[in-house]
Design an enzyme around this catalytic site. Structure first.
Site, PDB file in Angstrom:
ATOM      1  N   LEU A 237       0.817  -1.352   0.059  1.00 39.87           N
ATOM      2  CA  LEU A 237      -0.025   0.091   0.103  1.00 39.87           C
ATOM      3  C   LEU A 237       0.954   1.343   0.095  1.00 39.87           C
ATOM      4  O   LEU A 237       0.579   2.406  -0.527  1.00 39.87           O
ATOM      5  CB  LEU A 237      -1.073  -0.176   1.071  1.00 39.87           C
ATOM      6  CG  LEU A 237      -1.909  -1.014   1.226  1.00 39.87           C
ATOM      7  CD1 LEU A 237      -2.926  -1.112   2.568  1.00 39.87           C
ATOM      8  CD2 LEU A 237      -3.059  -1.065  -0.023  1.00 39.87           C
TER       9      LEU A 237
ATOM     10  N   GLY B 243       7.277   4.368   3.790  1.00 37.51           N
ATOM     11  CA  GLY B 243       7.771   5.606   4.401  1.00 37.51           C
ATOM     12  C   GLY B 243       8.104   5.480   5.884  1.00 37.51           C
ATOM     13  O   GLY B 243       7.639   4.578   6.589  1.00 37.51           O
ATOM     14  N   GLY B 244       8.793   6.632   6.495  1.00 39.08           N
ATOM     15  CA  GLY B 244       8.881   6.747   7.805  1.00 39.08           C
ATOM     16  C   GLY B 244       9.958   5.227   8.149  1.00 39.08           C
ATOM     17  O   GLY B 244      10.789   5.214   7.639  1.00 39.08           O
TER      18      GLY B 244
ATOM     19  N   VAL C 181       3.957  -0.607   4.539  1.00 39.70           N
ATOM     20  CA  VAL C 181       2.577  -0.911   4.759  1.00 39.70           C
ATOM     21  C   VAL C 181       1.828  -1.647   3.729  1.00 39.70           C
ATOM     22  O   VAL C 181       2.009  -1.365   2.491  1.00 39.70           O
ATOM     23  CB  VAL C 181       1.686   0.314   5.073  1.00 39.70           C
ATOM     24  CG1 VAL C 181       0.250  -0.307   5.496  1.00 39.70           C
ATOM     25  CG2 VAL C 181       2.296   1.176   6.237  1.00 39.70           C
TER      26      VAL C 181
ATOM     27  N   ASP D 124       2.497  14.238  16.858  1.00 39.56           N
ATOM     28  CA  ASP D 124       3.111  14.427  15.381  1.00 39.56           C
ATOM     29  C   ASP D 124       1.846  14.733  14.475  1.00 39.56           C
ATOM     30  O   ASP D 124       1.584  13.814  13.630  1.00 39.56           O
ATOM     31  CB  ASP D 124       3.817  13.054  15.153  1.00 39.56           C
ATOM     32  CG  ASP D 124       4.375  13.357  13.772  1.00 39.56           C
ATOM     33  OD1 ASP D 124       4.771  14.586  13.238  1.00 39.56           O
ATOM     34  OD2 ASP D 124       5.077  12.185  13.066  1.00 39.56           O
TER      35      ASP D 124
ATOM     36  N   LYS E 254      -0.097  15.931  11.901  1.00 41.99           N
ATOM     37  CA  LYS E 254      -0.040  16.603  10.711  1.00 41.99           C
ATOM     38  C   LYS E 254      -0.853  16.081   9.495  1.00 41.99           C
ATOM     39  O   LYS E 254      -1.442  15.028   9.759  1.00 41.99           O
ATOM     40  CB  LYS E 254       1.626  16.447  10.124  1.00 41.99           C
ATOM     41  CG  LYS E 254       1.909  14.831  10.143  1.00 41.99           C
ATOM     42  CD  LYS E 254       3.461  14.905   9.895  1.00 41.99           C
ATOM     43  CE  LYS E 254       3.807  13.244   9.778  1.00 41.99           C
ATOM     44  NZ  LYS E 254       5.296  13.155   9.599  1.00 41.99           N
ATOM     45  N   PRO E 255      -0.973  16.685   8.491  1.00 39.46           N
ATOM     46  CA  PRO E 255      -1.789  16.040   7.220  1.00 39.46           C
ATOM     47  C   PRO E 255      -1.490  14.570   6.728  1.00 39.46           C
ATOM     48  O   PRO E 255      -2.534  14.036   6.508  1.00 39.46           O
ATOM     49  CB  PRO E 255      -1.716  17.036   6.024  1.00 39.46           C
ATOM     50  CG  PRO E 255      -1.366  18.319   6.890  1.00 39.46           C
ATOM     51  CD  PRO E 255      -0.414  17.946   8.067  1.00 39.46           C
TER      52      PRO E 255
ATOM     53  N   ASN F 234      -0.620  12.362   8.770  1.00 36.80           N
ATOM     54  CA  ASN F 234      -1.047  11.360   9.678  1.00 36.80           C
ATOM     55  C   ASN F 234      -2.698  11.373  10.134  1.00 36.80           C
ATOM     56  O   ASN F 234      -3.094  10.746  10.974  1.00 36.80           O
ATOM     57  CB  ASN F 234      -0.369  11.634  11.035  1.00 36.80           C
ATOM     58  CG  ASN F 234       1.064  11.001  11.030  1.00 36.80           C
ATOM     59  OD1 ASN F 234       1.519  10.159  10.160  1.00 36.80           O
ATOM     60  ND2 ASN F 234       1.921  11.419  11.931  1.00 36.80           N
TER      61      ASN F 234
END
Length: 991
Positions: free
Chosen positions: A15, A18-19, A23, A131, A133-134, A136
């Site tokens: 899917l 990142g980070g 996923v 954290d 933010k858009p 998340n």
């Protein structure tokens, strides 16, 4: 590397990444469902700090069972691969939704509300996200919001206003998080440019940091651009710490001023000026959404600019019939053709034609009402012998009211709703000139306003079954249908829920689906009330009695309800209210706590009422006030909310703030008996006796209950009209012999008139009639005061000891405070200052234990403490200390008339005068006696003290005139009354 399977999860496709990981979409082979698997990358898994962060995300999120937080199913390890199994979401993040363009206002508010609710839940468990933010914040295809990624979450210790999470993992602590990043100074906790100033500075954080970040997100949703920009991190830090972004309306004129103010308040750099809690933010957002819907629905004007391309969530409760849109607004786009009529001859003819057409459309428009987005439950009537139709209406209304998105009102409340909109409607009246402005204004002011849906019902017994004929009018279209139930049990078990869902279907076809599957799970009528019809009936009767302030009958009925169903949360809650009225604070707290435990039986409104009542019991006036203000924000059409806020101030003797709130309640409904009740006391405490009597007589006219007669008796007593006061008290007792406070205050009136024997008889009779500990203690306190006045100090102290023995270690403020104060005064007269100081110390403990302060939450214990302190210091010869305490007592003079006892303004100013006399401040003593008599010219004890003082100052004639009035006032007093005996001696010595 391709992964096919992790543990019992079958990997389907990737899917995103990142980070710290990737996923995947996966299938749970055990539970046969699709979900998402977050897999920690190998390079991060080898780092202990990142592994802890990964685990922290799962542990923090899994402890929060909330529909707006991504659900965590499992955290695990398989073949050295660390994973989190979580809810599979279909949709996109805010980061991808914004794309440099602002979102529609309705969508911004819809999203903000859900984020606020999620943060409220997290903060209540002591979890700060850190954290926001858009990227998340995920929005599903149906507009449902989920907060993601709790990897930077911090657990804060429990403080005032925060609750430490019992589910919080022990390895999530601020010290560990600090250490995690202390070894990597270039890694920032959070994400620029969404950090709060305190977060950017590396300071200790609390829940308010998330609110700042949310403000930055909402700013970006409102403008399409970030609040803070910078070419490099240091520039961004500078922006966050020192600069305010341009106002949102400067970039987007569609943003309402209130939303702009809300975003600005969220992004206050001083966290003390910021929103303090997510619940406060949520209340303001709901208020904003309501005001916008009310404005649109009442005005009936469809603004093409705001609706063109605007987003409406599927949960919206605002549906306007386009046929009822303001006709001028619909014609405006088509008036550009008028330029062809510039030639005079054409213009005159054309103008007449246009006027005729507009007039015709105007007449048509004026005949069509504006539909306010609400459900009105009107008349529930019928001749059924098995059930009260109004009770069925109550159950239906309560079940419908669980949905915060819907306004459910009765006919009176609908009128209140229109009242609230009248001023706003005038303000919104079109300002355009010419015929269009005239037509707009005329149309706006003349249109009828009706509820979107009006529901009524007729209930009848039919061939052994209960027939319910439900009638409705949906935006002017009438219909009805008939349902049959096998008696009241089936109606309560399944019938009410069926009717509720059918009404939701009528109100908004999409809303029924959302109600059952959306962020707020449906609670059945049985869950919100009880499955036992007898219990429900007893509760309904108790609520009816409580509306009339008949606390004895209300308590009996509510206890009956709980005998039938001990888990009936609403009955526990209302019983708690009644017990607060009776000053049984420990018992009240117990009942309120029992209600609080039944979370599935409480609506959002119930929860706020629970919090407000708990705060009242604990003496936390600021907390109580905040909860009540939230209730007003959510239900501004409820007169009871304004009344309860007034009660909050009333119970703390804050007359100046209580009176406007009672008047606000009466502005919604002039015939609101209970509001007149305590409004009268407030006027009485201020010495405005005529206004007090008028208010209380109005209360009696509207509701001739025992309590109304009792209250009028108190108001007469404060005014010094004792004969009328006695009549009212006697009437109250005749109507309800169990109304103990009427008898107790009747005894006080007898004390004021020197009829000690009558008072003693009344109190002893009352003492023998009750087994209630609190009432007995109050009787002993009154008897102690009586014997103190008689000069029988030994018997008075004995009465106080009896009362104190009953209460034991009870730490409530009443009647423990009164007993200690009377006992202390008796000990002073017996020259036992050691015992008097013991009573004073215990009074001090009450102030401490209940956080009683004159500014924050004044209670009678405070004035008792100050008065007893002054008397002890005066007797010990500490004149300066005594005067200091008396000045404090004078400073709270507006609070001295608390409740309907003799310990009112007149009593305490007379008592202050006696302390002044003892420290030889005779001029001040005379002034205090005069003030007491200005409040109540028939307060004879103050006149007696004034007369005696005047005589000692050589003013014989003035003293004699005052003493004549004393003897006239006490002509029916007991002959052995000490003051009366002294008065006769003074008069005889002068002859």
């Amino acid at each position: 590397m391709t992964i096919a399977k992790i543990a019992h999860y079958q990997i389907l496709d990737e899917l995103g990444s990142g980070g710290m990981g990737v996923v995947y979409r996966a299938r749970d082979n055990k539970l046969r469902r699709e979900l998402a698997i977050k897999l920690l990358s190998e390079q991060f898994a080898a780092n202990t700090s990142y592994l802890q962060r990964f685990q922290r995300e799962a542990q923090a999120a899994s402890s929060l069972n909330h529909p707006n937080i991504c659900t965590i199913y499992e955290i695990g390890e398989h073949e050295n691969k660390h994973y989190i199994a979580m809810e599979l979401l279909e949709g996109t993040t805010l980061r991808h939704m914004i794309q440099g363009r602002p979102l529609p206002v309705d969508q911004i508010i819809h999203i903000a509300l859900q984020i606020a609710e999620a943060l409220e839940a997290a903060h209540a468990k002591g979890i700060i996200h850190r954290d926001i933010k858009p990227a998340n914040i995920f929005v599903s295809q149906r507009g449902h919001v989920k907060i993601l990624d709790f990897g930077l979450a911090k657990l804060v210790p429990s403080t005032a206003g925060q609750v430490e999470s019992p589910l919080a993992p022990k390895d999530i602590h601020s010290t560990e998080i600090t250490e995690e990043y202390s070894t990597a100074p270039h890694i920032i906790i959070g994400t620029l440019p969404y950090m709060s100033p305190e977060q950017a500075l590396g300071e200790e954080l609390d829940a308010r940091t998330d609110l700042f970040s949310l403000g930055a997100v909402l700013y970006e949703l409102s403008t399409g651009s970030p609040a803070f920009r910078g070419a490099h991190p240091s520039a961004l830090f500078q922006e966050i710490l020192t600069k305010n972004p341009p106002p949102t309306r400067q970039k987007n004129q569609e943003i309402p001023p209130k939303l702009e103010d809300l975003v600005s308040k969220l992004m206050e750099k001083d966290k003390d000026l910021r929103y303090q809690t997510a619940s406060d933010l949520r209340a303001d957002l709901k208020r904003l959404r309501r005001d916008m819907e009310l404005q649109r629905s009442i005005s009936g004007i469809t603004d093409s600019k705001s609706t063109s391309g605007s987003w409406q969530p599927e949960t919206t409760a605002m549906y306007l019939d386009t046929a009822n849109s303001n006709i001028v607004s619909r014609w405006r786009p088509n008036l550009s053709f008028l330029h062809v009529f510039r030639k005079p001859k054409v213009a005159i003819t054309a103008a007449c034609a246009i006027l005729a057409v507009l007039a015709g459309f105007l007449i048509h428009s004026l005949n069509r009402p504006i539909y306010v987005p609400c459900i009105e439950l009107a008349n529930f009537e019928g001749d059924s012998r098995s059930v009260d139709p109004q009770l069925v209406g109550f159950v239906l209304k309560r079940t419908l009211s669980q949905f915060s998105e819907i306004t459910v009102v009765d006919p009176k409340e609908f009128n209140y709703l229109l009242k609230l909109g009248e001023n706003e409607m005038e303000e919104q009246a079109p300002k355009s000139s010419g015929i269009l402005g005239v037509l707009d204004t005329f149309s706006l002011r003349k249109k009828a306003r009706e509820p979107a849906i009006n529901v009524s019902a007729e209930l009848q017994d039919s061939l052994g079954r209960l027939q319910v004929r439900l009638k409705w009018s949906v935006r002017g279209k009438d219909d009805e249908r008939v349902d049959y139930f096998r008696g009241i049990d089936e109606l309560l078990d399944t019938g009410i829920d069926k009717l509720v869902l059918d009404i939701l279907q009528l109100y908004n076809p999409d809303f029924k689906v959302h109600a059952l599957n959306g962020s707020q799970s449906y609670q059945t009528a049985e869950q919100l009330l009880t499955s036992n019809w007898d219990s429900l009936l007893s509760y309904y009767n108790g609520a009816t009695w409580w509306q009339k302030l008949n606390e004895s009958a209300a308590e009996r009925a509510l206890r009956d309800a709980l005998d039938y169903d001990p888990d009936f949360a609403l009955a526990h809650l209302m019983l708690g209210e009644v017990l607060i009225w009776q000053t049984k604070l420990e018992a009240a707290f117990s009942e309120i706590s029992k209600a609080q435990q039944k979370t599935t039986s409480l609506t959002q409104i119930d929860q706020l009422r629970v919090d407000a009542l708990r705060a009242r019991v604990l003496g936390k006036i600021n907390d109580e006030k905040d909860y009540l203000l939230k209730l007003i924000g959510l239900q501004p059409y409820k007169k009871e909310n304004y009344y309860e806020l007034a009660e909050c101030y009333f119970h703390n003797a804050d007359v100046e703030k209580a009176i406007p709130q009672y008047l606000d309640a009466l502005n919604l409904e002039e015939q609101f008996p209970r509001a007149y009740n305590h409004l009268a006391y407030c006027y009485a405490w201020e010495g405005q006796h005529d206004q007090a009597l008028n208010a209380c007589k109005r209360y009696l006219d509207l509701d001739s209950t025992p309590n109304a007669f009792d209250s009028l008796g108190d108001i007469y007593m404060h005014a010094g009209e004792y004969a009328d006061a006695i009549k009212m008290k006697q009437t109250a007792i005749q109507l309800d012999p169990e109304q103990y406070y009427s008898s107790r205050n009747l005894a006080f009136i007898n004390i004021l008139q020197g009829r000690y024997k009558d008072a003693e008889s009344t109190l002893k009779t009352l003492l023998g009639k009750t087994d209630d500990v609190s009432r007995k203690a109050q009787c002993y306190a009154a008897l102690g005061f009586l014997y103190y006045r008689k000069g029988d100090l030994g018997q008075g102290r004995k009465m106080c000891d009896q009362g104190l023995k009953l209460l034991g270690i009870l730490q409530s403020d009443s009647p423990l405070d009164e007993l200690l104060w009377v006992a202390g005064n008796i000990d002073i007269e017996r020259n036992n200052l050691t015992e008097a100081r013991r009573s004073l110390e215990r009074l001090g403990e009450i102030l401490t234990n209940n956080s009683i302060k004159p500014v924050e939450n004044y209670k009678p214990a405070y004035k008792y403490f100050k008065h007893l302190s002054a008397r002890i210091l005066a007797r010990e010869g500490d004149i300066e200390g005594a005067l200091d305490k008396i000045e404090d007592l004078r400073w709270i003079s507006e609070k001295l008339g608390y409740w309907g006892t003799v310990y009112d303004f007149a009593f305490f100013f007379d008592a202050i005068g006696q302390v002044y006399e003892e420290v030889n401040e005779l001029e001040k003593a005379e002034g205090s006696y005069t003030e007491a008599l200005e409040y109540n010219e028939n307060y004879t004890l103050a006149r007696f003290h004034l007369s005696r003082l005047l005589q000692s100052n050589g003013m014989a004639e003035e003293a004699r005139q005052e003493m004549k009035k004393v003897l006239a006032d006490w002509q029916d007093a007991d002959p052995d009354m000490p003051e009366l005996v002294e008065a006769h001696q003074i008069m005889n010595s002068e002859q």
